[in-house]
Design a protein around this motif. Structure first.
Motif, mmCIF file in Angstrom:
data_model
loop_
_atom_site.group_PDB
_atom_site.id
_atom_site.type_symbol
_atom_site.label_atom_id
_atom_site.label_comp_id
_atom_site.label_asym_id
_atom_site.label_seq_id
_atom_site.Cartn_x
_atom_site.Cartn_y
_atom_site.Cartn_z
ATOM 1 N N ASP A 246 0.821 -1.203 0.000
ATOM 2 C CA ASP A 246 0.000 0.000 0.000
ATOM 3 C C ASP A 246 0.859 1.259 0.000
ATOM 4 O O ASP A 246 0.529 2.247 -0.681
ATOM 5 C CB ASP A 246 -0.935 0.000 1.210
ATOM 6 N N LEU A 247 1.969 1.251 0.742
ATOM 7 C CA LEU A 247 2.812 2.437 0.857
ATOM 8 C C LEU A 247 3.888 2.501 -0.216
ATOM 9 O O LEU A 247 4.205 3.583 -0.719
ATOM 10 C CB LEU A 247 3.464 2.491 2.243
ATOM 11 N N LEU A 248 4.472 1.374 -0.565
ATOM 12 C CA LEU A 248 5.587 1.361 -1.509
ATOM 13 C C LEU A 248 5.174 0.944 -2.913
ATOM 14 O O LEU A 248 5.845 1.299 -3.881
ATOM 15 C CB LEU A 248 6.693 0.426 -1.008
ATOM 16 N N GLY A 249 4.115 0.153 -3.033
ATOM 17 C CA GLY A 249 3.676 -0.304 -4.343
ATOM 18 C C GLY A 249 2.766 0.710 -5.014
ATOM 19 O O GLY A 249 2.159 1.567 -4.368
ATOM 20 N N GLY A 250 2.660 0.599 -6.308
ATOM 21 C CA GLY A 250 1.802 1.499 -7.068
ATOM 22 C C GLY A 250 0.402 0.959 -7.214
ATOM 23 O O GLY A 250 0.037 -0.083 -6.644
ATOM 24 N N SER A 251 -0.391 1.665 -8.003
ATOM 25 C CA SER A 251 -1.769 1.240 -8.234
ATOM 26 C C SER A 251 -1.828 -0.081 -8.983
ATOM 27 O O SER A 251 -2.829 -0.796 -8.920
ATOM 28 C CB SER A 251 -2.524 2.320 -9.016
ATOM 29 N N GLN A 252 -0.754 -0.431 -9.708
ATOM 30 C CA GLN A 252 -0.726 -1.681 -10.465
ATOM 31 C C GLN A 252 -0.286 -2.865 -9.615
ATOM 32 O O GLN A 252 -0.351 -4.002 -10.067
ATOM 33 C CB GLN A 252 0.228 -1.538 -11.673
ATOM 34 N N THR A 253 0.177 -2.592 -8.389
ATOM 35 C CA THR A 253 0.594 -3.671 -7.498
ATOM 36 C C THR A 253 -0.647 -4.341 -6.922
ATOM 37 O O THR A 253 -1.396 -3.738 -6.156
ATOM 38 C CB THR A 253 1.472 -3.135 -6.362
ATOM 39 N N LEU A 254 -0.860 -5.570 -7.300
ATOM 40 C CA LEU A 254 -2.063 -6.301 -6.899
ATOM 41 C C LEU A 254 -1.673 -7.386 -5.905
ATOM 42 O O LEU A 254 -0.962 -8.324 -6.245
ATOM 43 C CB LEU A 254 -2.736 -6.928 -8.126
#
Length: 303
Positions: A246-254
């Protein structure tokens, strides 16, 4: 009297772990599973329970025929959840492998260090736990962002001309997971390597093995219980990780942790999110059972 006291304490030692599991595992799991069988409602809480605890066992058996698995069927209709499970397992697996590659040399070096400094090395490994997990993850934002410390350092050395885009990518998630869970891999490996008899290495070298051959034929096989334990301690929580993606990943990180969060808070679909959490728990039980079987076989071989 002494025999009675001894039996009482022996049973108490057995009862306490089972009571702990009942209170903090089975009871919460039962609540979540109960919600997963419910229907969504515009209320507080936002679901219609299929049965109430106040009804007792009689109410439970009366309503058991009304239990619905529609929420679990919904998971198979929407590819989002399947993709989230797969993505979570892949990211957790890669992160676990990277953590093992980093942790093994660290643990091996600690095991080979003089006994007088081993407690200090252990303290340094455990030291990050003295700081809030959330603060440590937030610190990586300041390090990895385009104008962060990493890009400033690389620019000052003239190694890059443009800032590296690491934050809000899967790479940042890998970095965060490896950093956060590294001690969970180091400690079991150190425990396994520290107990190893050094004369076995000397015997292997006397028989003609090179240091590398002695490592792969003696050291690594003896450390496999520590490798398995460390991998389980990293892989299992990493699959359901929420804060780091949630903090380090982007919107594409699922990842499934973010999906459960969105269902609970954004969509307020508690029954579906409970079904997702139940399936996740069942998925994680598989490596736990595998680890227990390996440990049981190792204990039998040791006897």
């Amino acid at each position: 009297m002494g025999t009675f006291t001894s039996r009482f304490y022996n049973r108490l030692v057995i009862i306490i772990p089972y009571a702990w599991l009942l209170l903090f595992f089975l009871a919460p799991f039962f609540i979540v599973f109960r919600i997963s069988l419910s229907a969504t409602a515009i209320a507080m809480p936002p679901y219609e329970p299929v049965f109430a605890l106040a009804d007792g066992w009689a109410g439970f058996w009366d309503k058991i025929s009304s239990f619905s698995l529609d929420n679990y069927g919904y998971l198979t209709d929407d590819p989002l959840y399947f993709n989230a499970y797969i993505s979570s397992v892949v990211i957790a697996g890669i992160s676990t492998f990277l953590t093992l590659l980093i942790a093994y040399p660290v643990a091996y070096g600690m095991a080979q260090a003089p006994r007088s400094i081993r407690p200090t090395l252990l303290m340094l490994v455990i030291l990050p736990f003295w700081t809030s997990f959330l603060i440590r993850v937030y610190a990586w934002i300041a390090i990895l962002k385009p104008e962060g410390l990493l890009n400033q350092f690389l620019t000052s050395l003239h190694l890059i001309d443009n800032p590296l885009i690491i934050l809000n990518t899967n790479t940042a998630v890998y970095i965060g997971i490896v950093y956060s869970y590294l001690p969970f891999m180091v400690l079991p490996l150190y425990s396994a390597l520290e107990k190893m008899d050094g004369t076995l290495i000397e015997a292997a070298q006397d028989l003609g093995c090179t240091p590398i051959q002695a490592f792969w034929r003696v050291t690594f096989p003896l450390s496999i219980p520590g490798v398995i334990a460390g991998c389980m301690l990293v892989f299992i929580p990493a699959v359901g990780e929420f804060v780091i993606p949630d903090l380090l990943g982007g919107s594409q990180t699922l990842m499934i942790g973010k999906t459960i969060w969105n269902e609970f808070n954004s969509n307020r679909d508690w029954p579906v999110s409970s079904a997702v959490a139940t399936i996740l728990l069942l998925i994680l039980v598989i490596p736990i059972v595998f680890f227990q079987n390996v440990q049981a076989k190792a204990d039998e071989a040791g006897k």
